[in-house]
Design an enzyme around this catalytic site. Sequence first.
Site, short mmCIF file in Angstrom:
data_model
loop_
_atom_site.label_atom_id
_atom_site.label_comp_id
_atom_site.label_asym_id
_atom_site.label_seq_id
_atom_site.Cartn_x
_atom_site.Cartn_y
_atom_site.Cartn_z
N LEU A 168 0.83 -1.21 0.00
CA LEU A 168 0.00 0.00 0.00
C LEU A 168 0.87 1.26 0.00
O LEU A 168 0.56 2.24 -0.69
CB LEU A 168 -0.92 0.00 1.22
CG LEU A 168 -2.06 -1.03 1.21
CD1 LEU A 168 -2.65 -1.20 2.61
CD2 LEU A 168 -3.14 -0.65 0.21
N LYS A 247 -2.91 7.62 10.35
CA LYS A 247 -2.91 8.76 9.44
C LYS A 247 -2.90 8.25 7.99
O LYS A 247 -2.02 7.48 7.62
CB LYS A 247 -1.67 9.63 9.70
CG LYS A 247 -1.43 10.71 8.65
CD LYS A 247 -0.09 11.41 8.88
CE LYS A 247 0.28 12.28 7.69
NZ LYS A 247 1.61 12.90 7.83
N SER A 257 2.07 25.32 2.00
CA SER A 257 3.45 25.28 2.51
C SER A 257 4.16 24.13 1.78
O SER A 257 4.53 23.11 2.37
CB SER A 257 3.47 25.03 4.03
OG SER A 257 2.58 25.90 4.69
N LYS A 259 6.22 21.32 -0.08
CA LYS A 259 7.49 20.65 0.19
C LYS A 259 8.46 20.88 -0.96
O LYS A 259 8.03 21.15 -2.09
CB LYS A 259 7.26 19.13 0.29
CG LYS A 259 6.48 18.68 1.52
CD LYS A 259 6.31 17.17 1.49
CE LYS A 259 5.47 16.69 2.65
NZ LYS A 259 6.19 16.70 3.93
N ARG A 268 3.96 9.54 -1.32
CA ARG A 268 2.88 8.59 -1.58
C ARG A 268 2.72 7.64 -0.39
O ARG A 268 1.69 6.99 -0.23
CB ARG A 268 3.19 7.78 -2.84
CG ARG A 268 4.41 6.87 -2.73
CD ARG A 268 4.72 6.19 -4.07
NE ARG A 268 5.82 5.23 -3.96
CZ ARG A 268 7.10 5.53 -4.01
NH1 ARG A 268 7.49 6.80 -4.15
NH2 ARG A 268 8.04 4.60 -3.93
N ASP A 329 1.79 22.02 5.95
CA ASP A 329 2.47 20.73 5.84
C ASP A 329 2.47 19.98 7.17
O ASP A 329 2.94 18.86 7.25
CB ASP A 329 3.91 20.93 5.34
CG ASP A 329 4.56 19.61 4.94
OD1 ASP A 329 3.82 18.66 4.64
OD2 ASP A 329 5.80 19.53 4.92
N ARG A 333 -1.52 15.83 11.78
CA ARG A 333 -2.07 16.00 13.14
C ARG A 333 -3.50 16.55 13.09
O ARG A 333 -4.26 16.35 14.03
CB ARG A 333 -1.14 16.89 13.97
CG ARG A 333 -0.93 18.29 13.44
CD ARG A 333 0.32 18.94 13.98
NE ARG A 333 1.52 18.38 13.38
CZ ARG A 333 2.76 18.78 13.67
NH1 ARG A 333 2.95 19.75 14.56
NH2 ARG A 333 3.80 18.23 13.09
#
Length: 486
Positions: A168, A247, A257, A259, A268, A329, A333
């Site tokens: 996955l 998550k 923001s 990366k 991924r 980013d 959370r």
Amino acid sequence: GLVLGVYSSEKDDGAAQFTSAGDAFDRLVSGKLRALLSLCGPPLKKGKTRIFHGLHQDFPSVVVVGLGKKNAGINEQENWNEGKENIRTAVAVGCRQIQDLEIPCVEVDPCGDAQAAAEGAVLGLHEYNELKQKKKPVVTPQLHGSAESQAWQKGVIYAEGQNLARYLMEAPANYITPIKFAEHIEQKLRSFSNVKVHIRPESWITTQEMGAFLSVAKGSAEPPIFLEIHYLGGANTDDSPLVFVGKGVTFDSGGISLKPSSGMDAMRADMGGAATVCSAIVTAAALNLPLNIIGLAPLCENMPSGKANKPGDVVRAKNGKTIQVDNTDAEGRLLLADALCYAHNFNARAIVNAATLTGAMDVALGSAATGVFTNSSWLWTHLYEASILTGDRVWRMPLFEHYTKQVTDCPLADVSNIGKYSRAGGACTAAAFLKEFVSASHWAHLDIAGVMSNKDEVPYLRKGMAGRPTRTLVEFAARLSQDSHN
């Protein structure tokens, strides 16, 4: 093919010390194996191999592999069972040699611990090559002899669970979207009568008032999914469940923001938390573990668009707390905040969440261990003891009030999604943020960012996404289920 183990010699005479399966095979070929080994130079070091051809008609190729010391056990300094790790490594190396010879079947010496041998074989041979025209030959590992078939089968199931998580995480983000992730897990659980899978759409997420989760999802054209799994393996379906939360960001661009582009393709695997907890539940079902487990995975992409969260936006979580999104980013959370609030609906024995949460975790521990932040010493002990057996280690990190102040001292909202000192203790302030959404007395947050991928650190995993710490979660659940039995 046949893989046989040999221990490092305790004495200086260098005579090979075979496992019982190695001894039996050597007798079968009238001592030729031992004679050939002694002619081949110095004794085999741990994880090193020698290949012999034409010794026996049933096994045209025999790989002998070094197991290290015979009596290796728990290494207090390393926090793992060295004997088991040596077996996993040796068997993986041996099986790959058979694969390189394009032999379709390999029998594996149990080396005194058939479960560890099976894990080494099945983990060591796994590779993601779904999308390539040229694939490596498939090799089927089997137990050599029949004495330990139950333990071998258990090891196969453990390893297949971790391989599911690897699959996955490795698959491209256009192949594993939120809905495809959920459907893949549902299909894996279809054959179990004691499992219910709910694939919750965006409308359901909205009715649950998961404003933090939705704020991340709205930046992408892919609709969010909230995956909810109920595995009812306990003697009583009303028994308090273990709740796993993962998550599930199926691609993380960082949002507004953004990366850096270098290495962004690895994002991924930012659903590694969801992949490991869901795979652990699939494994628990296959093992028929006698306890109830609920799995929760908020699934979405984090993309930059005209609808995406902007730095400085304030969103409202399920428990009513407002969150200032200072960095888009730090999105994992936000998903977890709402999922953790929802997890409190189930009167859980324990809530354990896993997430590729912070680059800071990778800086702190690298890929040696998963960082664990927990409010429960009981929970910590179970996770730690499980990890010694699996070799997929955990390390306890602090949940001090010191870090809480850094996320609650916020100009516009109840909490900020990054600590006010930015980079300092980033993994710790992320954990402190999550703690603001937890009231359960047994909760653990596993930051798996550092163990997300494998270069060459774990010798029995190939390069790529690691699927760690799936086996530790399974072993932890197994220990918990024994607890409820006793």
